[in-house]
Scaffold this motif. Structure first.
Motif, mmCIF file in Angstrom:
data_model
loop_
_atom_site.group_PDB
_atom_site.id
_atom_site.type_symbol
_atom_site.label_atom_id
_atom_site.label_comp_id
_atom_site.label_asym_id
_atom_site.label_seq_id
_atom_site.Cartn_x
_atom_site.Cartn_y
_atom_site.Cartn_z
ATOM 1 N N TYR A 1 0.836 -1.208 0.000
ATOM 2 C CA TYR A 1 0.000 0.000 0.000
ATOM 3 C C TYR A 1 0.869 1.256 0.000
ATOM 4 O O TYR A 1 0.528 2.255 -0.644
ATOM 5 N N TRP B 1 3.792 1.419 -1.396
ATOM 6 C CA TRP B 1 4.329 1.468 -2.753
ATOM 7 C C TRP B 1 3.348 2.180 -3.692
ATOM 8 O O TRP B 1 3.752 2.879 -4.617
ATOM 9 N N TYR B 2 2.062 2.003 -3.450
ATOM 10 C CA TYR B 2 1.020 2.589 -4.292
ATOM 11 C C TYR B 2 0.624 4.005 -3.867
ATOM 12 O O TYR B 2 -0.313 4.567 -4.444
ATOM 13 N N GLN C 1 0.057 6.740 -6.617
ATOM 14 C CA GLN C 1 -1.108 6.507 -7.475
ATOM 15 C C GLN C 1 -2.403 6.651 -6.688
ATOM 16 O O GLN C 1 -3.413 7.127 -7.229
ATOM 17 N N LEU C 2 -2.395 6.243 -5.422
ATOM 18 C CA LEU C 2 -3.584 6.419 -4.587
ATOM 19 C C LEU C 2 -3.914 7.899 -4.416
ATOM 20 O O LEU C 2 -5.079 8.304 -4.524
ATOM 21 N N VAL D 1 -7.403 0.520 -7.079
ATOM 22 C CA VAL D 1 -6.037 0.940 -7.445
ATOM 23 C C VAL D 1 -4.971 -0.046 -6.964
ATOM 24 O O VAL D 1 -4.177 -0.544 -7.765
ATOM 25 N N PRO D 2 -4.895 -0.358 -5.665
ATOM 26 C CA PRO D 2 -3.770 -1.186 -5.185
ATOM 27 C C PRO D 2 -4.038 -2.678 -5.371
ATOM 28 O O PRO D 2 -4.534 -3.353 -4.471
ATOM 29 N N ASP E 1 -9.984 -0.764 -14.058
ATOM 30 C CA ASP E 1 -8.604 -0.332 -14.312
ATOM 31 C C ASP E 1 -8.429 0.215 -15.724
ATOM 32 O O ASP E 1 -7.851 1.293 -15.927
ATOM 33 N N PRO F 1 -2.132 -0.265 -12.718
ATOM 34 C CA PRO F 1 -0.816 0.048 -12.125
ATOM 35 C C PRO F 1 0.080 0.788 -13.112
ATOM 36 O O PRO F 1 0.012 0.539 -14.326
ATOM 37 N N TYR F 2 0.881 1.687 -12.563
ATOM 38 C CA TYR F 2 1.784 2.451 -13.424
ATOM 39 C C TYR F 2 2.636 1.512 -14.281
ATOM 40 O O TYR F 2 3.160 0.511 -13.784
#
Length: 199
Positions: A21, A23-24, A27-28, A43-44, A151, A158-159
């Motif tokens: 979490y 790491w994300y 993006q979150l 997202v995650p 998504d 994810p990126y």
């Protein structure tokens, strides 16, 4: 099923989930600021899969007695199997594909490949000890396909590196297909374990 092993799995997966979490976080934050709030949950991907497995291990440590919690347990286990296998394989594939297209690999990539391989393997190892059946796996399949749809409809996947983004349609198609493959892998492993026990 040794309780020491289960506690080790629980703690390591819990720590991995929290790190996932983290790491994300970028993006979150971006999704929170630029997208409807309901999309945050989609997202995650990998950390949520790891969370499902962590809770599934907790149910092995402390099996619920009530009917309602037993149903919840089955659903969580089904989600743990399908999502852990799916996102474990997906992350490794994306890193390797990116490298094949010219992305530079750094130590974090090797760490991610190792941890995501562990996600997929441990989920399949523990299928025989879970109580989930085909119904729970089908629910997990539906949820994961919904996650894929959100998504790639709203751009919160994810990126990806620029090289992978140039092949987004291929990544999307692979992602949807891998969801079904992960369901099948979980179902086959479950069936094999049941047949072995019934001999």
């Amino acid at each position: 099923m040794n309780r020491s092993i289960l506690w080790l799995l629980f703690i390591s997966n819990l720590l991995g989930t929290l790190y996932g979490y983290y790491w994300y976080q970028d993006q979150l934050i971006e999704t929170f600021n630029t997208h409807p709030l309901w999309q945050i949950i989609f997202v995650p991907d990998s950390p949520t899969a790891s969370l499902f497995f962590t809770i599934a291990i907790l149910f092995l440590l402390f099996p619920p007695r009530s009917k309602a919690w037993q149903v919840i347990r089955k659903v969580i286990e089904g989600l743990a199997v399908v999502t852990s296998v799916k996102y474990g394989i997906w992350a490794i594939t994306m890193i390797v594909a990116g490298a094949a297209l010219g992305d530079d690999l750094v130590w974090q990539h090797y760490m991610l490949m190792t941890s995501h391989l562990a996600m997929a393997v441990e989920a399949l190892i523990y299928v025989p000890f879970f109580t989930c059946g085909l119904g729970a796996l089908l629910i997990a399949l539906g949820w994961t396909w919904l996650n894929d749809t959100v998504d790639y409809t709203y751009g919160i996947f994810p990126y990806l590196s620029n090289r992978l983004t140039a092949h987004l349609a291929t990544v999307r198609n692979f992602t949807f297909t891998l969801t079904f493959v992960s369901f099948v892998m979980g179902w086959i492993t479950m069936r094999m374990s049941h047949q072995t026990r019934n001999r």
